[in-house]
Design a protein around this motif. Structure first.
Motif, PDB file in Angstrom:
ATOM      1  N   ILE A  38       0.859  -1.185   0.000  1.00  0.00           N
ATOM      2  CA  ILE A  38       0.000   0.000   0.000  1.00  0.00           C
ATOM      3  C   ILE A  38       0.894   1.234   0.000  1.00  0.00           C
ATOM      4  CG2 ILE A  38      -1.826   1.235   1.234  1.00  0.00           C
ATOM      5  CD1 ILE A  38      -2.223  -1.503   2.789  1.00  0.00           C
ATOM      6  N   ASN A  40       1.290   4.939   0.693  1.00  0.00           N
ATOM      7  CA  ASN A  40       0.602   5.947   1.505  1.00  0.00           C
ATOM      8  C   ASN A  40       1.275   7.309   1.356  1.00  0.00           C
ATOM      9  OD1 ASN A  40      -0.685   7.488   3.428  1.00  0.00           O
ATOM     10  ND2 ASN A  40       0.229   6.441   5.183  1.00  0.00           N
ATOM     11  N   LEU A  54      -6.456   3.490   3.915  1.00  0.00           N
ATOM     12  CA  LEU A  54      -5.256   2.766   3.474  1.00  0.00           C
ATOM     13  C   LEU A  54      -4.741   1.847   4.573  1.00  0.00           C
ATOM     14  CD1 LEU A  54      -3.276   5.530   1.518  1.00  0.00           C
ATOM     15  CD2 LEU A  54      -4.662   3.664   0.583  1.00  0.00           C
ATOM     16  N   GLY A  58      -5.053  -2.616   4.895  1.00  0.00           N
ATOM     17  CA  GLY A  58      -3.906  -3.409   5.334  1.00  0.00           C
ATOM     18  C   GLY A  58      -4.277  -4.380   6.429  1.00  0.00           C
ATOM     19  N   MET A  70       3.047  -1.686   3.960  1.00  0.00           N
ATOM     20  CA  MET A  70       2.793  -0.294   3.598  1.00  0.00           C
ATOM     21  C   MET A  70       4.106   0.415   3.353  1.00  0.00           C
ATOM     22  SD  MET A  70       0.676   2.709   5.634  1.00  0.00           S
ATOM     23  CE  MET A  70      -0.916   2.064   5.094  1.00  0.00           C
ATOM     24  N   ILE A  97      -0.624  -0.758  -4.454  1.00  0.00           N
ATOM     25  CA  ILE A  97      -1.940  -0.115  -4.405  1.00  0.00           C
ATOM     26  C   ILE A  97      -1.712   1.376  -4.228  1.00  0.00           C
ATOM     27  CG2 ILE A  97      -4.124   0.103  -3.179  1.00  0.00           C
ATOM     28  CD1 ILE A  97      -3.894  -2.753  -2.288  1.00  0.00           C
ATOM     29  N   TYR A  98      -2.092   2.148  -5.244  1.00  0.00           N
ATOM     30  CA  TYR A  98      -1.939   3.602  -5.206  1.00  0.00           C
ATOM     31  C   TYR A  98      -3.303   4.283  -5.075  1.00  0.00           C
ATOM     32  CZ  TYR A  98       2.784   2.913  -7.214  1.00  0.00           C
ATOM     33  OH  TYR A  98       4.087   2.544  -7.455  1.00  0.00           O
ATOM     34  N   TRP A 115      -6.578   2.831  -6.811  1.00  0.00           N
ATOM     35  CA  TRP A 115      -7.761   2.811  -5.940  1.00  0.00           C
ATOM     36  C   TRP A 115      -8.369   4.212  -5.933  1.00  0.00           C
ATOM     37  CZ3 TRP A 115      -7.701   1.251  -0.043  1.00  0.00           C
ATOM     38  CH2 TRP A 115      -9.001   0.927   0.355  1.00  0.00           C
TER      39      TRP A 115
END
Length: 340
Positions: A38, A40, A54, A58, A70, A97-98, A115
């Motif tokens: 992820i 962040n 976010l 997780g 993350m 995952i952005y 996302w």
């Protein structure tokens, strides 16, 4: 090869079945040597909705035994929801995952998820899409008008990852004396293109920044009414849980039912829930001033109904997403199919 030729019919059939089964198992195990990362860009702070979501995805994926980490450009920190950070990684072995505000592919990941936490063009410029790879996969947090208008593309080209977080045992009605109004604008100007009608009185207190949910709970327990001008803020639900009657500023051309069921660009986030469940007038939240008495008379029903909605939508989203990740190469919800 010669040995296979000498097999009898049963043995050959067995080999064929075994090979097919092996290929199927291999495809299902896409994540076995992958780490979902992820990205962040927000940093820490539980009062930021993007940050909270976010971290929560997780936690939910970790609870399902998915290898999830993350990455943040900030120093590592302790978070009550999720704190498994990563600094070193193999670009070919991560699925990034952005959130939609991210330009490009900062982690240079081979596999990429976009996302969409808020519709593109609201918080981030529409040109962000030009910096994304056409084969990147895309998931929506909220429904959008284009999704409603193309139901045949639902769950194939248009897919959802709607995760809603409620800090346990926190948002409570203290049943103390309360009076007056509070309000917030937030992203209101992005959605009310025909202008904003002032619904709060002059002595209303504007909700300012809080560092912790507990401070927000204390705030909402002081007031009788909360005017929310931002149609994409979860604060309307949090205020209601605390016994403060939430009044959402109407969006032109969108009914209360359309807002709750996700049939518009601004909505509650419960689109997939209402695809499977019949809509009834949602309790405890006023959609416009004229809806106040209904909200007041039903606000006691809000906690149970909201928790049921959240549990249902979270389970559906997480399970569907994990299945997609295990079959990564079968997905067609690409940037190219969504934006080009």
């Amino acid at each position: 090869m010669c040995g296979l030729i000498s097999f009898g019919k049963k043995e050959i059939n067995f080999v064929v079945i075994y090979i097919k089964k092996f290929k199927y198992t291999y495809k299902m195990d896409f994540l076995m040597d992958k780490t979902i990362v992820i990205y962040n860009p927000y940093g820490n702070g539980e009062m930021c909705g993007g940050t909270t979501i976010l971290h929560y995805i997780g936690q939910l994926l970790k609870n399902k035994n998915i290898n999830i980490k993350m990455y943040t450009g900030y120093s590592a920190y302790e978070d009550i929801i999720f704190s498994d950070f990563i600094t070193d990684y193999d670009e070919n072995k991560i699925v990034a995952i952005y959130p939609e505000i991210t330009y490009g592919n900062p982690l240079n990941a081979k596999y990429v998820i976009r996302w969409i936490l808020a519709p593109v063009g609201k918080i981030v410029n529409n040109n962000v899409v030009e910096s994304w790879g056409k084969n990147d996969l895309i998931y929506y947090f909220l429904s959008e008008k284009k999704i409603k208008e193309s139901p045949n593309k639902y769950n194939s080209i248009y897919k959802f990852l709607t995760i809603i977080y409620l800090k346990p045992n926190t948002f409570i009605n203290y049943n103390k004396h309360r009076s007056g109004y509070c309000h917030i604008y937030k992203k209101a100007n992005m959605f009310h293109i025909n202008g904003i009608q002032t619904l709060h009185p002059p002595d209303s207190v504007e909700l300012s920044h809080f560092n912790k949910y507990e401070e927000l709970v204390e705030f909402f327990n002081r007031f009788e009414y909360f005017i929310c001008y931002d149609p994409c803020s979860f604060l309307v639900f949090l205020a209601g849980l605390c016994g403060c009657i939430p009044i959402l500023h109407k969006v032109d051309g969108i009914s209360k039912e359309e807002w709750f069921t996700g049939m518009a660009d601004t909505n509650s986030g419960f689109y997939e829930y209402y695809l499977k469940n019949e809509y009834t007038n949602f309790p405890g939240i006023a959609y416009g001033i004229e809806d106040i008495e209904y909200a007041r008379s039903t606000i006691h029903l809000l906690p149970d109904i909201l928790n049921e909605h959240i549990e249902s939508i979270n389970n559906l989203s997480v399970n569907n997403f994990i299945n997609d990740m295990k079959n990564f190469h079968d997905n067609i919800n690409s940037i190219e199919n969504n934006f080009y």
